[in-house]
Design an enzyme around this catalytic site. Structure first.
Site: not given
Length: 292
Positions: A120, A168
């Site tokens: 991630e 993000t």
């Protein structure tokens, strides 16, 4: 060849920034792996044209390196990138489960959480586990420095995904550095309410506990039509509405009989704002599933 299906996820849930996460029944990524001298990656499916196949730049490549498990890896994306539904986490979690089994590494699902979180980090810049934890373990998860707490849950939700993109990194950039004490107290109370609701599979408590006055208001400004969509979902019967993860996905908690009406209302509201979208009528569900 081993195949793993890993679900979309929703992190934060309003009051649980960087702590709470849930696995969703749909959509999902499917990954197939075979042993190989070196790792190669092919990507098909939703938004695949935006996902690098270079293992050094792909979340799955980072997982393969962390497990010392080179493989031919096929990724079929069901979770669109930059959706707020844990796209990179789904791939990372699926790869962790698949490669752990392929090479008999013997790690538990809990031990795979930090491995998938490293994947991630290629996308978000930091190794957050609030998406990979539910993708691996299923249900509702609470991530802290001490580890992960998981609760099985089956709360109905509608996840509405507009055809806009929010990265993000951009979404983290608008998070305030501080907050008034009264807002922090309110958020703690809401987070506690949400947690109790998950343990009881109670959509009313969960929806009420999603309220957040610290992080969510800043992120909603990045989503065209959010206020209109939120109001439409609540009028159609949603018990709570918030930004899913970093956005632009919007998550509505509800009772099962209201899902269809809420899904239609959210899509119509985005349409009125000039934004195309699709809605998933789903529920908090299982984590990654291995098929041998």
């Amino acid at each position: 060849m081993l195949t793993v299906r890993a679900p979309a996820t929703s992190a934060n849930l309003g009051s649980g920034f960087d702590v709470f996460g849930v696995a969703l029944g749909t959509p999902a990524d499917v990954i197939r792996v075979e042993r190989a001298p070196e790792t190669t990656i092919t990507v098909t499916g939703a938004g695949s044209e935006y996902i690098p196949e270079d293992p050094a730049k792909n979340t799955v490549g980072a997982v393969a390196e962390a497990l010392d498990a080179p493989a031919r890896i096929q990724i079929d994306k069901g979770v669109r990138p930059s959706s707020g539904l844990g796209s990179s986490a789904a791939s990372a979690a699926a790869a962790a489960v698949a490669l752990n089994a392929l090479y008999d590494r013997g790690r538990s699902r809990e031990e795979l959480v930090p491995v998938a979180a490293e994947g991630e980090a290629l996308v978000s810049g930091e190794a957050h586990a609030d998406n990979v934890a539910p993708a691996l373990l299923g249900g509702f998860t609470v991530v802290t420095d001490d580890g992960v707490t998981q609760v099985d849950a089956s709360v109905p939700v509608v996840a509405c995904l507009p055809e806009i993109s929010v990265s993000t990194r951009d979404a983290r950039g608008v998070v305030p550095d501080s907050a008034p004490l009264e807002d922090v107290v309110d958020t703690v109370g809401n987070a506690a309410t949400l947690t109790v609701g998950m343990t009881r599979d109670d959509p009313d408590l969960v929806g009420r506990g999603m309220e957040d006055t610290i992080v969510t208001p800043a992120r909603t400004k990045l989503i065209d039509g959010y206020d209109r969509v939120r109001e439409a979902a609540l009028e159609a019967g949603a018990t709570g509405v918030t930004v899913s993860g970093a956005g632009p996905g919007v998550l509505a908690v509800c009772h099962r009989q209201d899902q269809r009406a809420i899904a239609a209302a959210m899509v119509d509201a985005f349409d009125a704002a000039g934004v195309e979208s699709r809605a998933y009528q789903t529920a908090v569900g299982e984590g990654a599933t291995l098929y041998r």
